[in-house]
Enzyme design. Structure first.
Site, PDB file in Angstrom:
ATOM      1  N   CYS A   1     -52.397 -65.773   2.886  1.00 13.80           N
ATOM      2  CA  CYS A   1     -51.158 -65.586   3.655  1.00 13.80           C
ATOM      3  C   CYS A   1     -50.100 -66.513   3.072  1.00 13.80           C
ATOM      4  O   CYS A   1     -50.362 -67.706   2.860  1.00 13.80           O
ATOM      5  CB  CYS A   1     -51.411 -65.929   5.127  1.00 13.80           C
ATOM      6  SG  CYS A   1     -49.950 -65.701   6.154  1.00 13.80           S
TER       7      CYS A   1
ATOM      8  N   HIS B   1     -48.643 -59.826  11.820  1.00 13.64           N
ATOM      9  CA  HIS B   1     -47.515 -60.778  11.807  1.00 13.64           C
ATOM     10  C   HIS B   1     -46.423 -60.340  12.786  1.00 13.64           C
ATOM     11  O   HIS B   1     -45.795 -61.174  13.441  1.00 13.64           O
ATOM     12  CB  HIS B   1     -46.892 -60.869  10.407  1.00 13.64           C
ATOM     13  CG  HIS B   1     -47.555 -61.864   9.498  1.00 13.64           C
ATOM     14  ND1 HIS B   1     -47.732 -63.191   9.822  1.00 13.64           N
ATOM     15  CD2 HIS B   1     -48.073 -61.726   8.246  1.00 13.64           C
ATOM     16  CE1 HIS B   1     -48.325 -63.824   8.815  1.00 13.64           C
ATOM     17  NE2 HIS B   1     -48.550 -62.955   7.845  1.00 13.64           N
TER      18      HIS B   1
END
Ligand code: K1U
Ligand code: ZN
Length: 173
Positions: free
Chosen positions: A94, A140
């Protein structure tokens, strides 16, 4: 266009639920262009707008390898409409949790719907790394990070490590 600053763990903005984009405007197109610049610069294979601090449901993805031609995809207000019962494990990273990689189990195949920057509505199926990446990016948009799919011990170790790094950065500033 511009390379924006990445929002990193433990920044609380990463826990926000992003708002729908709604009608695509010139501002949406400019934001998507900045997101692509930021993703290519990092480098990464995906990016959600909240990772540059904008709580809008906008995602960019490009799975092309270094030696391949770029193949950017912009997903406006994406949603998963179906997930397979079958699951697969894939190593994830990420851009908001730099240099931290762990295996995550998710549905193997998905169907997803989104709008393009031209306003066209698209529904497609994905598997493999594309399915993993879309699920990671839509997480997200909902304030969920890939560490939330890990064991409590691994998650709290990761959070502590990045909290410590953020404290050190603040002291040095
Ligand atoms: O959303 C993000 O934080 C981007 C993330 C996307 C992702 C990666 C792996 C599995 C699921 C989702 C990244 O791009 S991390 C960096 C990365 O994977 C990569 C970087 C350079 C070349 C190839 C991959
Ligand atoms: Zn991410």
């Amino acid at each position: 266009m511009a390379i924006r600053t990445l929002v990193k763990l433990p920044d609380p903005r990463l826990r926000l639920v992003s708002e729908p984009v709604g009608p695509v405007t010139a501002e949406t197109r400019a934001l998507a262009a900045d997101m692509l610049d930021t993703m290519y610069d990092a480098p990464g294979i995906g990016l959600a707008a909240i990772q540059i601090g904008i709580a809008k449901r906008l995602v960019v993805i490009d799975l092309a390898k270094k030696d391949e031609e770029r193949c950017p995809v912009v997903l406006v207000d994406p949603e998963i409409t179906w997930s397979s019962e079958e699951r697969r494990v894939h190593e994830e990273g990420c851009l908001s949790i730099p240099e931290y990689y762990e295996e995550v189990e998710r549905p193997d195949r998905i169907r997803y719907r989104y709008r393009t920057l031209e306003g066209e509505s698209v529904e497609q199926e994905a598997d493999g790394i594309l399915a993993t990446c879309i699920q990671h990016e839509i997480d997200h948009l909902n304030g969920v990070m890939f560490i939330d799919h890990l064991s409590r011990l691994k998650r709290s170790r990761a959070i502590k490590k990045f909290e410590k790094a953020a404290r050190r950065e603040a002291e040095d500033a």
